[in-house]
Design a protein around this motif. Sequence first.
Motif, PDB file in Angstrom:
ATOM      1  N   GLU A 148       2.167 -10.024  -4.240  1.00 11.51           N
ATOM      2  CA  GLU A 148       3.356  -9.112  -4.405  1.00 11.51           C
ATOM      3  C   GLU A 148       2.849  -8.328  -5.496  1.00 11.51           C
ATOM      4  OE1 GLU A 148       6.939 -11.293  -4.142  1.00 11.51           O
ATOM      5  OE2 GLU A 148       6.228 -12.588  -3.176  1.00 11.51           O
ATOM      6  N   SER A 149       4.003  -7.364  -5.780  1.00 11.84           N
ATOM      7  CA  SER A 149       3.685  -6.240  -6.538  1.00 11.84           C
ATOM      8  C   SER A 149       3.393  -6.679  -8.150  1.00 11.84           C
ATOM      9  CB  SER A 149       4.831  -4.981  -6.488  1.00 11.84           C
ATOM     10  OG  SER A 149       6.113  -5.797  -6.901  1.00 11.84           O
ATOM     11  N   ASN A 150       3.974  -7.654  -8.116  1.00 11.17           N
ATOM     12  CA  ASN A 150       3.908  -8.289  -9.614  1.00 11.17           C
ATOM     13  C   ASN A 150       2.564  -8.697 -10.093  1.00 11.17           C
ATOM     14  OD1 ASN A 150       3.904 -10.431  -7.940  1.00 11.17           O
ATOM     15  ND2 ASN A 150       5.478 -11.727  -9.070  1.00 11.17           N
ATOM     16  N   THR A 151       1.803  -9.005  -8.831  1.00 11.46           N
ATOM     17  CA  THR A 151       0.143  -9.311  -9.093  1.00 11.46           C
ATOM     18  C   THR A 151      -0.514  -8.049  -8.887  1.00 11.46           C
ATOM     19  OG1 THR A 151       0.419 -11.499  -8.633  1.00 11.46           O
ATOM     20  CG2 THR A 151      -1.748 -10.545  -8.215  1.00 11.46           C
ATOM     21  N   LEU A 152       0.026  -7.334  -7.799  1.00 11.46           N
ATOM     22  CA  LEU A 152      -0.940  -6.106  -7.505  1.00 11.46           C
ATOM     23  C   LEU A 152      -0.616  -4.699  -8.225  1.00 11.46           C
ATOM     24  CD1 LEU A 152      -0.531  -6.268  -3.389  1.00 11.46           C
ATOM     25  CD2 LEU A 152      -2.670  -6.715  -4.902  1.00 11.46           C
ATOM     26  N   THR A 153       0.533  -4.550  -8.800  1.00 12.59           N
ATOM     27  CA  THR A 153       0.461  -3.390  -9.403  1.00 12.59           C
ATOM     28  C   THR A 153      -0.282  -3.238 -10.663  1.00 12.59           C
ATOM     29  OG1 THR A 153       2.683  -2.786  -8.825  1.00 12.59           O
ATOM     30  CG2 THR A 153       2.178  -1.958 -10.682  1.00 12.59           C
ATOM     31  N   PRO A 154      -0.537  -4.448 -11.502  1.00 13.98           N
ATOM     32  CA  PRO A 154      -1.453  -4.282 -12.513  1.00 13.98           C
ATOM     33  C   PRO A 154      -2.770  -4.165 -12.054  1.00 13.98           C
ATOM     34  CG  PRO A 154       0.121  -6.241 -12.888  1.00 13.98           C
ATOM     35  CD  PRO A 154       0.301  -5.472 -11.575  1.00 13.98           C
ATOM     36  N   LEU A 155      -3.013  -4.890 -11.210  1.00 19.22           N
ATOM     37  CA  LEU A 155      -4.682  -5.069 -10.724  1.00 19.22           C
ATOM     38  C   LEU A 155      -4.891  -3.849 -10.212  1.00 19.22           C
ATOM     39  CD1 LEU A 155      -5.565  -8.031  -8.366  1.00 19.22           C
ATOM     40  CD2 LEU A 155      -6.613  -5.883  -8.049  1.00 19.22           C
ATOM     41  N   LEU A 156      -4.231  -3.055  -9.504  1.00 15.26           N
ATOM     42  CA  LEU A 156      -4.404  -1.618  -8.718  1.00 15.26           C
ATOM     43  C   LEU A 156      -4.533  -0.620  -9.730  1.00 15.26           C
ATOM     44  CD1 LEU A 156      -2.183  -1.827  -5.704  1.00 15.26           C
ATOM     45  CD2 LEU A 156      -4.465  -2.149  -5.683  1.00 15.26           C
ATOM     46  N   LYS A 157      -3.632  -0.828 -10.908  1.00 15.45           N
ATOM     47  CA  LYS A 157      -3.612   0.062 -11.959  1.00 15.45           C
ATOM     48  C   LYS A 157      -5.135  -0.050 -12.845  1.00 15.45           C
ATOM     49  CE  LYS A 157       0.950   0.950 -13.381  1.00 15.45           C
ATOM     50  NZ  LYS A 157       1.808   0.993 -14.542  1.00 15.45           N
ATOM     51  N   ARG A 158      -5.429  -1.482 -13.025  1.00 17.73           N
ATOM     52  CA  ARG A 158      -7.007  -1.476 -13.499  1.00 17.73           C
ATOM     53  C   ARG A 158      -7.972  -0.836 -12.597  1.00 17.73           C
ATOM     54  NH1 ARG A 158      -4.379  -6.137 -15.550  1.00 17.73           N
ATOM     55  NH2 ARG A 158      -4.760  -7.350 -13.722  1.00 17.73           N
ATOM     56  N   MET A 159      -7.774  -0.977 -11.470  1.00 20.12           N
ATOM     57  CA  MET A 159      -8.960  -0.367 -10.445  1.00 20.12           C
ATOM     58  C   MET A 159      -8.787   1.159 -10.455  1.00 20.12           C
ATOM     59  SD  MET A 159      -8.696  -3.065  -7.351  1.00 20.12           S
ATOM     60  CE  MET A 159     -10.019  -2.493  -6.497  1.00 20.12           C
ATOM     61  N   GLU A 160      -7.566   1.481 -10.581  1.00 15.22           N
ATOM     62  CA  GLU A 160      -7.474   2.904 -10.613  1.00 15.22           C
ATOM     63  C   GLU A 160      -8.084   3.679 -12.117  1.00 15.22           C
ATOM     64  OE1 GLU A 160      -3.222   4.789 -11.214  1.00 15.22           O
ATOM     65  OE2 GLU A 160      -4.012   6.464  -9.665  1.00 15.22           O
ATOM     66  N   THR A 161      -7.960   3.009 -13.177  1.00 12.16           N
ATOM     67  CA  THR A 161      -8.676   3.130 -14.395  1.00 12.16           C
ATOM     68  C   THR A 161     -10.143   3.270 -14.190  1.00 12.16           C
ATOM     69  OG1 THR A 161      -6.647   2.432 -15.503  1.00 12.16           O
ATOM     70  CG2 THR A 161      -8.809   2.592 -16.819  1.00 12.16           C
ATOM     71  N   ALA A 162     -10.416   2.144 -13.328  1.00 13.39           N
ATOM     72  CA  ALA A 162     -12.105   2.129 -13.191  1.00 13.39           C
ATOM     73  C   ALA A 162     -12.441   3.077 -12.042  1.00 13.39           C
ATOM     74  CB  ALA A 162     -12.411   0.534 -12.806  1.00 13.39           C
ATOM     75  N   GLU A 163     -11.642   3.977 -11.669  1.00 14.42           N
ATOM     76  CA  GLU A 163     -12.032   5.017 -10.671  1.00 14.42           C
ATOM     77  C   GLU A 163     -12.329   4.496  -9.318  1.00 14.42           C
ATOM     78  OE1 GLU A 163     -14.572   7.665 -12.805  1.00 14.42           O
ATOM     79  OE2 GLU A 163     -12.609   8.623 -13.673  1.00 14.42           O
ATOM     80  N   LEU A 164     -11.960   3.173  -8.929  1.00 13.65           N
ATOM     81  CA  LEU A 164     -12.344   2.615  -7.811  1.00 13.65           C
ATOM     82  C   LEU A 164     -11.201   3.259  -6.578  1.00 13.65           C
ATOM     83  CD1 LEU A 164     -12.926  -0.868  -9.029  1.00 13.65           C
ATOM     84  CD2 LEU A 164     -14.640   0.578  -7.963  1.00 13.65           C
ATOM     85  N   LEU A 165     -10.283   3.566  -6.974  1.00 11.93           N
ATOM     86  CA  LEU A 165      -9.307   3.823  -5.961  1.00 11.93           C
ATOM     87  C   LEU A 165      -8.029   4.750  -6.736  1.00 11.93           C
ATOM     88  CD1 LEU A 165      -6.699   1.937  -7.075  1.00 11.93           C
ATOM     89  CD2 LEU A 165      -7.655   0.046  -5.723  1.00 11.93           C
ATOM     90  N   GLN A 166      -6.952   5.463  -5.731  1.00  8.03           N
ATOM     91  CA  GLN A 166      -6.050   6.223  -6.182  1.00  8.03           C
ATOM     92  C   GLN A 166      -4.910   5.702  -5.632  1.00  8.03           C
ATOM     93  OE1 GLN A 166      -6.217  10.500  -5.085  1.00  8.03           O
ATOM     94  NE2 GLN A 166      -7.516  10.737  -6.985  1.00  8.03           N
ATOM     95  N   ARG A 167      -3.695   5.964  -6.595  1.00  7.31           N
ATOM     96  CA  ARG A 167      -2.237   5.376  -6.232  1.00  7.31           C
ATOM     97  C   ARG A 167      -1.528   6.638  -6.126  1.00  7.31           C
ATOM     98  NH1 ARG A 167      -0.796   3.657 -10.432  1.00  7.31           N
ATOM     99  NH2 ARG A 167       1.005   2.173 -10.006  1.00  7.31           N
ATOM    100  N   ARG A 168      -0.891   6.978  -5.094  1.00 10.50           N
ATOM    101  CA  ARG A 168      -0.083   8.070  -4.976  1.00 10.50           C
ATOM    102  C   ARG A 168       1.250   7.476  -4.346  1.00 10.50           C
ATOM    103  NH1 ARG A 168      -4.627  12.200  -3.131  1.00 10.50           N
ATOM    104  NH2 ARG A 168      -5.062   9.976  -2.317  1.00 10.50           N
ATOM    105  N   ARG A 169       2.415   8.183  -4.848  1.00  9.79           N
ATOM    106  CA  ARG A 169       3.585   7.903  -4.201  1.00  9.79           C
ATOM    107  C   ARG A 169       3.596   8.795  -2.770  1.00  9.79           C
ATOM    108  NH1 ARG A 169       7.205   4.115  -5.966  1.00  9.79           N
ATOM    109  NH2 ARG A 169       6.645   3.794  -8.089  1.00  9.79           N
TER     110      ARG A 169
END
Lengths: 145, 145
Positions: free
Chosen positions: B65-86
């Motif tokens: 769920e988002s409680n796990t995914l949100t921080p994980l995805l943010k770290r991956m975004e910081t690592a420039e592996l992916l983008q998160r967009r509304r």
Amino acid sequence: MLDRALTLDELLCFALYSANNAMGRLYRPLLAQHGLTYPQYLVLVALWQRDGQKVSDLGADLNLESNTLTPLLKRMETAELLQRRRNPKDERSVVVTLTDKGRALESEAAEISRCILAASGDEVADLIELRDRVQELADRLQRAK
Amino acid sequence: MLDRALTLDELLCFALYSANNAMGRLYRPLLAQHGLTYPQYLVLVALWQRDGQKVSDLGADLNLESNTLTPLLKRMETAELLQRRRNPKDERSVVVTLTDKGRALESEAAEISRCILAASGDEVADLIELRDRVQELADRLQRAK
DNA sequence: ACTAATTATATCGCGTGCGATTTATTCGCC
DNA sequence: GGCGAATAAATCGCACGCGATATAATTAGT
């Protein structure tokens, strides 16, 4: 001979990851009634089987090291489930012993296992075979390290 | 009909726990070479299969769920592996898209899988059958919730 | 069109797992 | 018996998983 990235459904590791997470979610509310977490429960299972083990012995049972076990055991000691004492024969090692409270929980464990068994559905014989296959894999992966 | 506490070796949950931990320990050094953690790798696998998923879609893929995914995805975004967009169509949801860097890692994945396969030993056919059985169990546990 | 209910993420706190390092004790060797 | 190596726990930092809750956007009902 495997020349592409596998999908999630193809990954054995993902099946294990999913099953382990799902198992944890199933155990959590059952264990929470007794103030336990999932790894804490596993420590108790190990100690019910053989009380008075050293931290490193428990580590061998559970495939964990002191960096994981020490804080976990300290929390369990605070919860009065067990005692941690330096071994007088060898002050390097720490012996872990169940308290009455920790020992008493053993009688609740069967009920928890029954709940899990029910949720796992299926034939018990099939679950046993699956367990043995998974354990064999775990051992193989352990050795591959 | 199960009137006692089971031992560690008897617990299916412990076999899964051990196998999952062992798998993680095997993956860790392989993934670290690419700056990835194990769950981050699983997110990439999901996105290689279908890019541009919402957080909740990824959650359905991975059972998180988002409680796990949100921080994980943010770290991956910081690592420039992916983008998160509304999502402009519905500003509640967030769409996750691979970057070139994230997409490029797919070509390394087969090599990683080969290493894991080698360590898992055994016949590939047996591993496939085991995977399917474990996945079935995971699904059953998921539904039991 | 207002508002309550629903939906989608995000935030927070806690307990793991584990790599890396540290501390304390014992052993091995001369 | 002294001292460097080996052994056993402990400590530290980071990334999960997840229960509980919060926030923001959309939908539904009237």
